[in-house]
Design a protein around this motif. Structure first.
Motif, PDB file in Angstrom:
ATOM      1  N   GLU A   9       0.824  -1.179   0.000  1.00  0.00           N
ATOM      2  CA  GLU A   9       0.000   0.000   0.000  1.00  0.00           C
ATOM      3  C   GLU A   9       0.869   1.244   0.000  1.00  0.00           C
ATOM      4  OE1 GLU A   9      -3.056   0.387   2.917  1.00  0.00           O
ATOM      5  OE2 GLU A   9      -3.559  -1.732   2.805  1.00  0.00           O
ATOM      6  N   SER A  10       0.314   2.334  -0.493  1.00  0.00           N
ATOM      7  CA  SER A  10       1.077   3.575  -0.567  1.00  0.00           C
ATOM      8  C   SER A  10       1.307   4.188   0.807  1.00  0.00           C
ATOM      9  CB  SER A  10       0.365   4.576  -1.471  1.00  0.00           C
ATOM     10  OG  SER A  10      -0.908   4.898  -0.924  1.00  0.00           O
ATOM     11  N   ASN A  11       0.486   3.858   1.800  1.00  0.00           N
ATOM     12  CA  ASN A  11       0.665   4.391   3.145  1.00  0.00           C
ATOM     13  C   ASN A  11       1.707   3.628   3.949  1.00  0.00           C
ATOM     14  OD1 ASN A  11      -1.168   6.408   2.779  1.00  0.00           O
ATOM     15  ND2 ASN A  11      -2.851   5.357   3.795  1.00  0.00           N
ATOM     16  N   GLN A  12       2.193   2.516   3.424  1.00  0.00           N
ATOM     17  CA  GLN A  12       3.153   1.703   4.149  1.00  0.00           C
ATOM     18  C   GLN A  12       4.548   2.330   4.078  1.00  0.00           C
ATOM     19  OE1 GLN A  12       2.012  -0.262   6.132  1.00  0.00           O
ATOM     20  NE2 GLN A  12       1.002  -2.052   5.307  1.00  0.00           N
ATOM     21  N   MET A  13       5.257   2.281   5.185  1.00  0.00           N
ATOM     22  CA  MET A  13       6.636   2.757   5.236  1.00  0.00           C
ATOM     23  C   MET A  13       7.539   1.542   5.314  1.00  0.00           C
ATOM     24  SD  MET A  13       6.266   5.873   7.947  1.00  0.00           S
ATOM     25  CE  MET A  13       7.863   6.590   7.626  1.00  0.00           C
ATOM     26  N   LEU A  14       8.698   1.663   4.731  1.00  0.00           N
ATOM     27  CA  LEU A  14       9.669   0.569   4.801  1.00  0.00           C
ATOM     28  C   LEU A  14      10.258   0.489   6.197  1.00  0.00           C
ATOM     29  CD1 LEU A  14      11.607   1.069   1.465  1.00  0.00           C
ATOM     30  CD2 LEU A  14       9.880  -0.664   1.973  1.00  0.00           C
ATOM     31  N   VAL A  15      10.501  -0.713   6.628  1.00  0.00           N
ATOM     32  CA  VAL A  15      11.174  -0.937   7.904  1.00  0.00           C
ATOM     33  C   VAL A  15      12.635  -1.204   7.592  1.00  0.00           C
ATOM     34  CG1 VAL A  15      11.324  -2.420   9.927  1.00  0.00           C
ATOM     35  CG2 VAL A  15       9.083  -1.855   8.963  1.00  0.00           C
ATOM     36  N   ASN A  16      13.514  -0.420   8.184  1.00  0.00           N
ATOM     37  CA  ASN A  16      14.952  -0.554   7.964  1.00  0.00           C
ATOM     38  C   ASN A  16      15.589  -1.149   9.213  1.00  0.00           C
ATOM     39  OD1 ASN A  16      15.025   0.707   5.352  1.00  0.00           O
ATOM     40  ND2 ASN A  16      14.581   2.627   6.408  1.00  0.00           N
ATOM     41  N   GLU A  17      15.542  -2.463   9.309  1.00  0.00           N
ATOM     42  CA  GLU A  17      16.086  -3.124  10.484  1.00  0.00           C
ATOM     43  C   GLU A  17      17.604  -3.206  10.415  1.00  0.00           C
ATOM     44  OE1 GLU A  17      14.080  -6.902  10.736  1.00  0.00           O
ATOM     45  OE2 GLU A  17      12.467  -6.015  11.919  1.00  0.00           O
ATOM     46  N   SER A  18      18.201  -2.978  11.559  1.00  0.00           N
ATOM     47  CA  SER A  18      19.652  -3.106  11.676  1.00  0.00           C
ATOM     48  C   SER A  18      19.999  -3.412  13.128  1.00  0.00           C
ATOM     49  CB  SER A  18      20.348  -1.819  11.218  1.00  0.00           C
ATOM     50  OG  SER A  18      19.960  -0.741  12.049  1.00  0.00           O
ATOM     51  N   LEU A  19      21.217  -3.861  13.342  1.00  0.00           N
ATOM     52  CA  LEU A  19      21.718  -4.126  14.679  1.00  0.00           C
ATOM     53  C   LEU A  19      22.086  -2.792  15.324  1.00  0.00           C
ATOM     54  CD1 LEU A  19      22.588  -6.435  16.647  1.00  0.00           C
ATOM     55  CD2 LEU A  19      24.870  -6.200  15.661  1.00  0.00           C
ATOM     56  N   PHE A  20      21.604  -2.567  16.551  1.00  0.00           N
ATOM     57  CA  PHE A  20      21.956  -1.331  17.248  1.00  0.00           C
ATOM     58  C   PHE A  20      22.083  -1.600  18.740  1.00  0.00           C
ATOM     59  CE2 PHE A  20      17.381  -1.414  17.625  1.00  0.00           C
ATOM     60  CZ  PHE A  20      17.091  -0.777  18.822  1.00  0.00           C
ATOM     61  N   SER A  21      22.811  -0.721  19.395  1.00  0.00           N
ATOM     62  CA  SER A  21      22.989  -0.802  20.846  1.00  0.00           C
ATOM     63  C   SER A  21      21.919   0.048  21.513  1.00  0.00           C
ATOM     64  CB  SER A  21      24.374  -0.293  21.241  1.00  0.00           C
ATOM     65  OG  SER A  21      24.431  -0.057  22.628  1.00  0.00           O
TER      66      SER A  21
END
Length: 125
Positions: free
Chosen positions: A1-13
């Protein structure tokens, strides 16, 4: 859907993240004559995988509004372990503003606005 945002998963502290929030918002609170406290439950693993940019965006919005609409008192960020299994853990981030005095209507407006923005950001993922 156009309202969806991408999830940018990464390792973080998460401890570094909370320390950064404490430095930034502690300084902002001090300038306004407020107290800022940040706490991180010890049972949360230090390194997590998640969208730290989105977490930062949501908490910055909530904390910024809490500081803006709290005339006296304190603002607190707490991070607690909500649930954990062998592969995943859920962290509960909570923003609490404790006003000694002030215009409750302004506090409600700020809180409601920040909550609506945060809700929209979470729902778009």
């Amino acid at each position: 859907e156009s309202n969806q945002m991408l999830v940018n998963e990464s390792l973080f502290s998460i401890s570094s993240f909370v320390e950064k929030m404490d430095l930034v918002f502690g300084e902002n609170a001090s300038k306004e004559g407020l107290v800022f406290e940040a706490s991180l439950a010890s049972e949360i693993p230090d390194f997590l995988i998640g969208d730290v940019g989105k977490i930062n965006q949501i908490l910055t919005n909530l904390l910024g509004n809490a500081l803006k609409f709290t005339s006296e008192g304190s603002v607190r960020l707490s991070c607690e372990l909500e649930e954990r299994n062998e592969d995943l853990c859920w962290v509960k981030f909570q923003v609490v503003d404790v006003a000694c005095e002030g215009d409750e209507d302004d506090q409600d407006k700020g809180s409601g606005r920040a909550q609506r923005v945060a809700k929209r950001l979470v729902e778009q993922t």
